[in-house]
Scaffold this motif. Sequence first.
Motif, mmCIF file in Angstrom:
data_model
loop_
_atom_site.group_PDB
_atom_site.id
_atom_site.type_symbol
_atom_site.label_atom_id
_atom_site.label_comp_id
_atom_site.label_asym_id
_atom_site.label_seq_id
_atom_site.Cartn_x
_atom_site.Cartn_y
_atom_site.Cartn_z
ATOM 1 N N LYS A 187 23.761 43.680 13.525
ATOM 2 C CA LYS A 187 24.384 42.437 14.004
ATOM 3 C C LYS A 187 24.962 42.635 15.408
ATOM 4 N N LEU A 188 25.591 43.792 15.628
ATOM 5 C CA LEU A 188 26.132 44.078 16.965
ATOM 6 C C LEU A 188 24.999 44.095 17.992
ATOM 7 N N MET A 189 23.873 44.678 17.592
ATOM 8 C CA MET A 189 22.707 44.710 18.490
ATOM 9 C C MET A 189 22.254 43.288 18.831
ATOM 10 N N GLU A 190 22.312 42.427 17.817
ATOM 11 C CA GLU A 190 21.913 41.030 18.045
ATOM 12 C C GLU A 190 22.869 40.372 19.051
ATOM 13 N N LEU A 191 24.189 40.604 18.846
ATOM 14 C CA LEU A 191 25.169 40.029 19.773
ATOM 15 C C LEU A 191 24.915 40.525 21.191
ATOM 16 N N ALA A 192 24.525 41.795 21.283
ATOM 17 C CA ALA A 192 24.309 42.405 22.608
ATOM 18 C C ALA A 192 22.908 42.099 23.149
ATOM 19 N N GLY A 193 22.212 41.184 22.496
ATOM 20 C CA GLY A 193 20.932 40.717 23.038
ATOM 21 C C GLY A 193 19.734 41.575 22.682
ATOM 22 N N GLY A 194 19.930 42.557 21.827
ATOM 23 C CA GLY A 194 18.808 43.402 21.406
ATOM 24 C C GLY A 194 18.451 44.443 22.455
ATOM 25 N N MET A 195 17.360 45.167 22.188
ATOM 26 C CA MET A 195 16.954 46.244 23.093
ATOM 27 C C MET A 195 16.464 45.664 24.420
ATOM 28 N N ARG A 196 16.840 46.315 25.496
ATOM 29 C CA ARG A 196 16.424 45.851 26.815
ATOM 30 C C ARG A 196 14.910 45.963 26.956
ATOM 31 N N GLY A 197 14.306 44.887 27.428
ATOM 32 C CA GLY A 197 12.854 44.876 27.668
ATOM 33 C C GLY A 197 12.041 44.956 26.386
ATOM 34 N N GLY A 198 12.698 44.716 25.235
ATOM 35 C CA GLY A 198 11.969 44.730 23.955
ATOM 36 C C GLY A 198 11.505 46.119 23.522
ATOM 37 N N LYS A 199 12.067 47.162 24.107
ATOM 38 C CA LYS A 199 11.643 48.524 23.737
ATOM 39 C C LYS A 199 12.167 48.899 22.359
ATOM 40 N N LYS A 200 11.661 50.003 21.827
ATOM 41 C CA LYS A 200 12.103 50.457 20.489
ATOM 42 C C LYS A 200 13.382 51.277 20.613
ATOM 43 N N ILE A 201 14.208 51.167 19.573
ATOM 44 C CA ILE A 201 15.443 51.955 19.560
ATOM 45 C C ILE A 201 15.119 53.380 19.104
ATOM 46 N N LYS A 202 15.667 54.351 19.810
ATOM 47 C CA LYS A 202 15.382 55.742 19.443
ATOM 48 C C LYS A 202 16.621 56.435 18.883
ATOM 49 N N ALA A 203 17.723 56.283 19.573
ATOM 50 C CA ALA A 203 18.920 57.036 19.169
ATOM 51 C C ALA A 203 20.165 56.252 19.531
ATOM 52 N N VAL A 204 21.246 56.507 18.775
ATOM 53 C CA VAL A 204 22.525 55.846 19.040
ATOM 54 C C VAL A 204 23.635 56.882 18.915
ATOM 55 N N ILE A 205 24.521 56.876 19.884
ATOM 56 C CA ILE A 205 25.768 57.637 19.751
ATOM 57 C C ILE A 205 26.821 56.589 19.417
ATOM 58 N N PRO A 206 27.308 56.573 18.151
ATOM 59 C CA PRO A 206 28.082 55.406 17.715
ATOM 60 C C PRO A 206 29.568 55.428 18.028
ATOM 61 N N GLY A 207 30.116 56.565 18.507
ATOM 62 C CA GLY A 207 31.583 56.575 18.646
ATOM 63 C C GLY A 207 32.067 57.308 19.874
ATOM 64 N N GLY A 208 31.431 57.095 21.018
ATOM 65 C CA GLY A 208 31.805 57.851 22.206
ATOM 66 C C GLY A 208 31.035 59.154 22.235
ATOM 67 N N SER A 209 30.950 59.760 23.397
ATOM 68 C CA SER A 209 30.029 60.886 23.572
ATOM 69 C C SER A 209 30.335 62.079 22.664
ATOM 70 N N SER A 210 31.559 62.126 22.115
ATOM 71 C CA SER A 210 31.897 63.241 21.221
ATOM 72 C C SER A 210 31.240 63.101 19.855
ATOM 73 N N ALA A 211 30.806 61.893 19.511
ATOM 74 C CA ALA A 211 30.268 61.645 18.175
ATOM 75 C C ALA A 211 28.814 62.098 18.095
ATOM 76 N N PRO A 212 28.429 62.709 16.967
ATOM 77 C CA PRO A 212 27.042 63.145 16.826
ATOM 78 C C PRO A 212 26.047 61.983 16.959
#
Length: 431
Positions: free
Chosen positions: A270-295
């Motif tokens: 849902k957050l991705m939807e609010l943020a307009g989805g992936m730029r240029g319609g590309k596929k999502i590969k990886a997410v760091i969900p809580g700041g750079s310290s988060a795995p």
Amino acid sequence: MTSLHDRHINPLILKDLNGDNWHLEDYVKRGGYSALRRILEEKITPEAIIADLKTSGLRGRGGAGFPTGLKWSFMPRQFPGQKYLVCNTDEGEPGTFKDRDIIRYNPHALIEGMAIGAYAMGITVGYNYIHGEIFQEYLRFEEALEEARAAGFLGDKIMGSEFSFQLHAHHGYGAYICGEETALLESLEGKKGQPRFKPPFPASFGLYGKPTTINNTETFAAVPFILNMGAAEYMGLGKPNNGGTKIFSISGDVERPGNYEVPLGTPFAKLMELAGGMRGGKKIKAVIPGGSSAPVVRGDVMMQTDLDYDSIAKAGSMLGSGAVIVMDETRCMVKSLLRLSYFYYEESCGQCTPCREGTGWMYRMVHRIEHGQGRPEDMDMLNSIADNIQGRTICALGDAAAMPVRAMIKNFREEFEYHVEHKHCLVPTYL
Ligand code: L3W
Ligand code: SF4
């Protein structure tokens, strides 16, 4: 990046902000300072306020998620000397940019939250430590402080009551480590910003060695809204153990990066939807969900995960400060890790040998893998260095440097091996 859009869900702190309506009179029109006024007029007890915070389920928004009501209850009530309240606006975590928007667009929510905290813990002096690299926001907060003092919401005998609270802003110099609470206190005391051993925690030995409560900007700013709407209702916005709303700073390969305030437990999709989805319609590969310290988490796993402390932990990461960094299929994980490991190497304060030496060692190894000089044993060696840093340092920066390394290798080992074998990137250049 701005918070000024209408794509939040049940926002509180970021609701109805247009960039110009940060002044005290605008905040009052939005219902601001009414929680503080009610507390003082009705002489609501500190115990009742702290009980409300416990009911609300509010957890620290700076990264660790420590229960706020519990933290406030640590402050000794009958302490004979000075006690302090400190706000941590030393926002330096890569990917995190929410606190600067709070003090830029809704500074009085923070001031009111801190005043309520001071009342609840019997504190008369507070400081807001603001990251050195943000200038406009610092000046904005100083202006807001002046407005609050002139209107009698800060200072002596607030709103004619017996409650006095002096609040000051302090501009740091931009070192990431000063966001660690004890380094921040050292810096506020005018010393080199280096973390102290914990325990003792600031609750018993804080600023100038006195009992101190330190919370993140977003944590304090949520307090007036909780007391106005009711603690149970705030809790109900989120889910058990994950009460209320949270501001997520989403950046990277999305169409509309920015700050989005949504209830905890909102699906990441849902957050991705609010943020307009992936730029240029590309596929999502990886997410760091809580700041750079988060795995790092694989994109497909993250798309099935909800944004709350427990769900993200189940996905193998941390909600942290709520900074969501999205990477598409063209991103090289070795190069991404190189950027991250350089950051921690650069920002280590140097007190502990595992962190001081280990961050540099990890950075140099990732650098050689990225530049075609890696060896097959390097991934295991990187894991071993990370193991020898994690849990063996004074502060969480050591862990923060180690966790991304282990997670990148665990989730994307094939990319590291490809780099070593072929001396270039696995990511196809035509994408
Ligand atoms: C009294 C006890 N107080 C714990 C207090 C403690 C602190 C809070 C949480 O790291 C994380 C880090 C980053 N008596 C207590 C007690 N406390 N036990 O509770 O403590 P702790 O040690 O769990 O966390 P921490 O040292 O505050 C914070 C992660 O956040 N992070 C950081 C992001 C950076 C930003 C930014 O730039 N704004 O937020 C992101 O993930 O790695 O793990 O107050 O005193 N028995
Ligand atoms: Fe300094 Fe790193 Fe030790 Fe933290 S872990 S005190 S940043 S050397």
